[in-house]
Design an enzyme around this catalytic site. Structure first.
Site, short mmCIF file in Angstrom:
data_model
loop_
_atom_site.label_atom_id
_atom_site.label_comp_id
_atom_site.label_asym_id
_atom_site.label_seq_id
_atom_site.Cartn_x
_atom_site.Cartn_y
_atom_site.Cartn_z
CE LYS A 13 -29.63 -11.73 14.83
NZ LYS A 13 -27.57 -11.93 14.58
NE ARG A 86 -28.34 -7.03 9.97
CZ ARG A 86 -28.74 -8.73 10.24
NH1 ARG A 86 -30.01 -8.55 9.92
NH2 ARG A 86 -27.32 -9.28 9.97
NE ARG A 125 -25.50 -19.14 9.86
CZ ARG A 125 -26.11 -17.90 10.45
NH1 ARG A 125 -26.54 -17.53 11.44
NH2 ARG A 125 -24.96 -16.61 9.72
NE ARG A 159 -26.41 -17.11 6.53
CZ ARG A 159 -26.99 -16.04 6.95
NH1 ARG A 159 -27.58 -16.61 8.03
NH2 ARG A 159 -26.18 -15.43 7.08
NE ARG A 170 -22.91 -12.35 8.11
CZ ARG A 170 -22.68 -13.78 8.65
NH1 ARG A 170 -21.91 -14.36 7.85
NH2 ARG A 170 -23.43 -13.56 9.49
P1 ADP Z 1 -27.52 -13.09 10.79
O1 ADP Z 1 -28.06 -14.25 10.52
O2 ADP Z 1 -25.62 -13.43 10.46
O3 ADP Z 1 -27.55 -12.13 11.71
P2 ADP Z 1 -28.91 -12.66 8.76
O4 ADP Z 1 -29.54 -13.87 8.11
O5 ADP Z 1 -30.51 -11.96 9.63
O6 ADP Z 1 -27.76 -12.37 9.22
O7 ADP Z 1 -28.94 -10.94 8.12
C1 ADP Z 1 -27.65 -11.72 6.71
C2 ADP Z 1 -27.70 -10.86 5.24
O8 ADP Z 1 -29.07 -10.05 4.83
C3 ADP Z 1 -27.04 -9.64 5.79
O9 ADP Z 1 -25.16 -9.77 6.37
C4 ADP Z 1 -27.07 -8.37 5.39
O10 ADP Z 1 -26.38 -8.28 3.70
C5 ADP Z 1 -28.98 -8.77 4.51
N1 ADP Z 1 -29.76 -8.00 5.31
C6 ADP Z 1 -30.70 -8.84 7.00
N2 ADP Z 1 -31.43 -7.04 7.24
C7 ADP Z 1 -30.82 -6.21 6.58
C8 ADP Z 1 -31.01 -5.23 7.36
N3 ADP Z 1 -32.33 -4.64 8.30
N4 ADP Z 1 -30.63 -4.36 6.81
C9 ADP Z 1 -29.31 -4.25 5.70
N5 ADP Z 1 -28.78 -5.64 5.68
C10 ADP Z 1 -29.75 -6.38 6.00
P1 ADP Z 2 -27.99 -15.30 14.46
O1 ADP Z 2 -29.83 -15.48 13.72
O2 ADP Z 2 -28.58 -14.74 15.51
O3 ADP Z 2 -27.00 -15.30 13.27
P2 ADP Z 2 -28.34 -17.95 14.27
O4 ADP Z 2 -29.48 -18.21 15.71
O5 ADP Z 2 -28.06 -18.72 13.57
O6 ADP Z 2 -28.05 -16.66 14.54
O7 ADP Z 2 -27.03 -19.74 15.48
C1 ADP Z 2 -25.78 -19.32 14.59
C2 ADP Z 2 -25.05 -21.16 15.10
O8 ADP Z 2 -25.24 -20.42 16.18
C3 ADP Z 2 -26.35 -21.67 14.69
O9 ADP Z 2 -24.94 -22.73 13.97
C4 ADP Z 2 -26.50 -22.55 15.66
O10 ADP Z 2 -27.87 -23.41 15.87
C5 ADP Z 2 -25.67 -21.84 17.20
N1 ADP Z 2 -26.27 -21.55 18.35
C6 ADP Z 2 -27.37 -20.16 18.33
N2 ADP Z 2 -27.85 -20.29 19.30
C7 ADP Z 2 -26.44 -21.47 20.23
C8 ADP Z 2 -26.37 -21.14 21.61
N3 ADP Z 2 -26.78 -20.67 22.90
N4 ADP Z 2 -24.97 -21.70 22.29
C9 ADP Z 2 -24.35 -23.18 20.46
N5 ADP Z 2 -24.79 -22.50 19.70
C10 ADP Z 2 -25.79 -21.66 19.11
#
Ligand code: ADP
Ligand code: ADP
Ligand code: ZN
Length: 216
Positions: A13, A86, A125, A159, A170
């Site tokens: 994302k 979420r 990551r 992270r 998660r």
């Molecule tokens: P990821 O990239 O792994 O999807 P995020 O960076 O979006 O995770 O979120 C990291 C953490 O921040 C989540 O595990 C949660 O603790 C908190 N968080 C982020 N967005 C939300 C939301 N919309 N509702 C509740 N918690 C959130």
């Molecule tokens: P999210 O915000 O959904 O948690 P991220 O964008 O941070 O996910 O991506 C999670 C990890 O996967 C990062 O290390 C990123 O560089 C890698 N990644 C993202 N998209 C792809 C893809 N299409 N193929 C392989 N690796 C990816």
């Protein structure tokens, strides 16, 4: 154009949001990034959410809805929500907020990825300490080693919640609390799935193809 990127932790994302932000001049509203910025600034909110985030649990709906409400106003050309909503109550609150401002959601894009690939993505990551851009040890290194592609910063962080114990929690939070919002948007007829197993450029192409059908 107002869109939501949905998908489990590690789906891509944040990576895709950064690219769409550049291409369409949209504002990325990444709630995880916002919360991490609050923590870095040492604010009361940052301190409040710290332990919950590191454990991999969701921050309360109340806090999240307030946080996003204050940001949507600044997104005149449109926004990409990444990490919000979420939960079903967050999705409902978002609808109410947008209706009040005379705005609407154009598309919700679900990025689907296999569980095994997600685990590998989170384990590898690392992110820019300045702008939050995501990289990966093998899948996606910066073009110039040690320098962020997006902002030129030279420090990166891993992270705390990408540790396996927190990752398990998660995924469970996604399955139980976030996945139920998919039918919510499906019923409104605005949900589209893209194959997040493809490489990063190909996923961007799929999303651009979806968005090109929407009037700007
Ligand atoms: P990821 O990239 O792994 O999807 P995020 O960076 O979006 O995770 O979120 C990291 C953490 O921040 C989540 O595990 C949660 O603790 C908190 N968080 C982020 N967005 C939300 C939301 N919309 N509702 C509740 N918690 C959130
Ligand atoms: P999210 O915000 O959904 O948690 P991220 O964008 O941070 O996910 O991506 C999670 C990890 O996967 C990062 O290390 C990123 O560089 C890698 N990644 C993202 N998209 C792809 C893809 N299409 N193929 C392989 N690796 C990816
Ligand atoms: Zn950066």
């Amino acid at each position: 154009m107002n869109i939501i990127l949905l998908g489990p932790p590690g789906a891509g994302k944040g990576t895709q949001a950064k690219r769409l932000e550049e291409k369409y001049g949209l504002v990325q509203l990444g709630t995880g990034d916002m919360l991490r910025a609050e923590r870095a600034s040492g604010s009361a909110l940052g301190k409040e959410v710290q332990a919950i985030m590191d454990a991999g649990r969701l921050v309360s709906d109340d806090i999240m809805i307030k946080l996003i409400a204050s940001r949507i106003d600044g997104a005149a050309k449109g926004f990409i929500l990444d990490g919000f909503p979420r939960t079903v109550p967050q999705a409902q609150a978002l609808d109410a907020m947008l209706a009040q401002k005379g705005l609407k959601l154009d598309r919700v894009i679900e990025i689907t990825v296999d569980q095994a690939a997600l685990i590998d993505r989170l384990a590898g990551r690392f992110t820019c300490a300045n702008c939050g851009a995501s990289y990966h040890d093998t899948n996606h290194r910066p073009a110039r080693e040690g320098v962020c592609d997006v902002c030129g910063h030279k420090e990166f962080v891993r992270r705390a919640d990408d540790r396996p114990e927190a990752v398990r929690i998660r995924f469970e939070a996604y399955r139980q609390q976030t996945a139920p919002i998919l039918p919510y948007y499906q019923d409104k007829g605005i949900l589209t799935r893209v194959d997040g197993m493809a490489d990063i450029d190909e996923v961007t192409r799929q999303i651009v193809a979806v968005l090109s059908k929407i009037a700007a």
